[in-house]
Design an enzyme around this catalytic site. Structure first.
Site, short mmCIF file in Angstrom:
data_model
loop_
_atom_site.label_atom_id
_atom_site.label_comp_id
_atom_site.label_asym_id
_atom_site.label_seq_id
_atom_site.Cartn_x
_atom_site.Cartn_y
_atom_site.Cartn_z
N LYS A 207 53.56 71.15 90.72
CA LYS A 207 54.30 72.38 91.04
C LYS A 207 53.42 73.56 91.46
O LYS A 207 53.84 74.41 92.22
CB LYS A 207 55.17 72.79 89.84
CG LYS A 207 56.36 71.87 89.62
CD LYS A 207 57.25 72.41 88.51
CE LYS A 207 58.43 71.49 88.29
NZ LYS A 207 59.41 72.04 87.34
N SER B 179 63.23 60.38 87.18
CA SER B 179 63.90 61.59 87.67
C SER B 179 65.40 61.38 87.80
O SER B 179 65.87 60.33 88.25
CB SER B 179 63.33 61.99 89.03
OG SER B 179 64.12 63.04 89.57
N ASP C 222 63.87 76.59 89.11
CA ASP C 222 63.93 76.29 87.67
C ASP C 222 64.48 77.48 86.87
O ASP C 222 65.36 77.33 86.03
CB ASP C 222 62.54 75.93 87.13
CG ASP C 222 62.12 74.52 87.50
OD1 ASP C 222 63.01 73.65 87.64
OD2 ASP C 222 60.91 74.28 87.65
N GLY D 297 70.53 71.59 77.60
CA GLY D 297 69.45 71.49 78.60
C GLY D 297 69.88 70.86 79.91
O GLY D 297 69.32 71.17 80.97
#
Ligand SMILES: NC(=O)c1ccc[n+]([C@@H]2O[C@H](COP(=O)([O-])OP(=O)(O)OC[C@H]3O[C@@H](n4cnc5c(N)ncnc54)[C@H](OP(=O)(O)O)[C@@H]3O)[C@@H](O)[C@H]2O)c1
Length: 287
Positions: free
Chosen positions: A70, A19, A106, A248
């Site tokens: 999630k 991460s 997100d 991205g």
């Protein structure tokens, strides 16, 4: 220095070692002089409930949630904000006085990344893919005022399921297509193209992009949410066509900024998050 007063934030996922969020949040805490730390926690699916109860009991101040938790994490939360409720997935948890509140940053991360070059209001957006990221981005694009959405996916049934959910909850203008000729047609008059498939992601960097330069008009905004490598095959095709590029990494930066704001009420400068992310990427991940 870490003391008994230090506020603890973190991310839980499986895997979680790669991460990039700790680098961004810790850089911001340091720069802003906050007595806070952000830690990755490796949590397996069967330990999720225990982890959430433990986080609450130990006074964790905020969490990010990543794959594969999630959706499942929702079961252990007390409240969801409207966007997370619509999407049905959570990537940020706020520990409030009355319990745990789930958010999803997100989609807004992608919208803010794109809005660095073009407002999404009243625009036509084509999304490649119909998985988790496509779902969060689709809902947020519509909430942010996009006029029309086209979901192009290899498995048409998955695109249809996403369309049906969007139509039921938001009543928008949505079309679906597979990745063949209709996609090429749709791209003729599209403003924004977003790739949410993993095509071109390391180590498959030579995988052929779903869209080639002859399908991209100059002026189209092209966003590949894959961030390793920074410049994917799709972005190379888009560059050849004179399109406007949105990398991205920008989505990653903005979803993190939004989480930081939810937890602290403060939004650090975007450059701070971006530099921390790029430094970490270049040291950790093959570019
Ligand atoms: N930049 C960011 O902040 C950010 C955030 C989240 C995710 N991501 C990236 O986004 C990508 C997707 O994540 P996700 O969670 O949405 O994954 P997901 O739920 O597994 O969905 C993947 C989608 O890609 C399609 N796909 C996969 N391989 C394909 C292929 N070879 N040809 C055509 N379509 C293909 C799948 O189509 P089918 O339905 O036909 O299987 C599916 O619709 C990953 O690379 C992830 O790293 C980036």
């Amino acid at each position: 220095m870490i003391t008994g007063k230090t506020n603890v934030f973190g991310i839980i996922g499986d895997p979680v070692e790669h991460s990039l969020s700790p680098a961004m949040h810790n850089a911001a805490f340091k720069k802003l002089g906050f007595d806070s730390i952000y830690v990755p926690f490796h949590v397996k699916a069967e330990e999720l409930e225990a982890a959430m109860k433990g986080a609450s009991a130990m006074g964790i101040k905020g969490l990010n949630i990543t794959i594969p938790h999630k959706t499942e994490v929702i079961e252990y939360l007390d409240y969801l904000d409207i966007t997370a409720g619509l999407i049905g997935a959570v990537n940020t948890i706020e520990f409030g006085e009355n319990g745990m509140i789930g958010h999803n940053t997100d989609g807004i991360g992608a919208v803010r990344a794109i809005e660095e070059v073009m407002p999404v209001k009243d625009k036509k957006v084509v999304i490649l893919g119909a998985g988790g990221a496509a779902r969060a981005i689709s809902f947020q694009m519509l909430l942010s005022g996009a006029e029309e959405l086209v979901i192009a996916n290899r498995t048409l049934e998955k695109a249809l399921a996403l369309k049906e959910d969007l139509v039921e909850k938001l009543d928008p203008k949505v079309k679906i297509t597979d990745l063949g000729f209709p996609l090429k047609e749709e791209l003729q008059n599209t403003d924004i193209l977003i790739n949410t498939t993993p095509i071109g992601m390391y180590p498959n960097v030579n995988q052929k992009p779903l869209v080639s330069s002859d399908m991209i008009n100059e002026g189209l905004v092209v966003n590949d949410i894959v961030y390793n490598p920074i410049k994917t095959g799709l972005m190379e095709e888009a560059e050849k066509s004179g399109a406007q590029l949105v990398y991205g990494v920008k989505m990653l930066v903005y979803q993190g900024l939004e989480a930081f704001r939810i937890w602290t009420g403060i939004e650090p400068p975007v450059e701070l998050f971006e530099k921390a992310l790029m430094d970490e990427l270049s040291s950790k991940i093959k570019l």
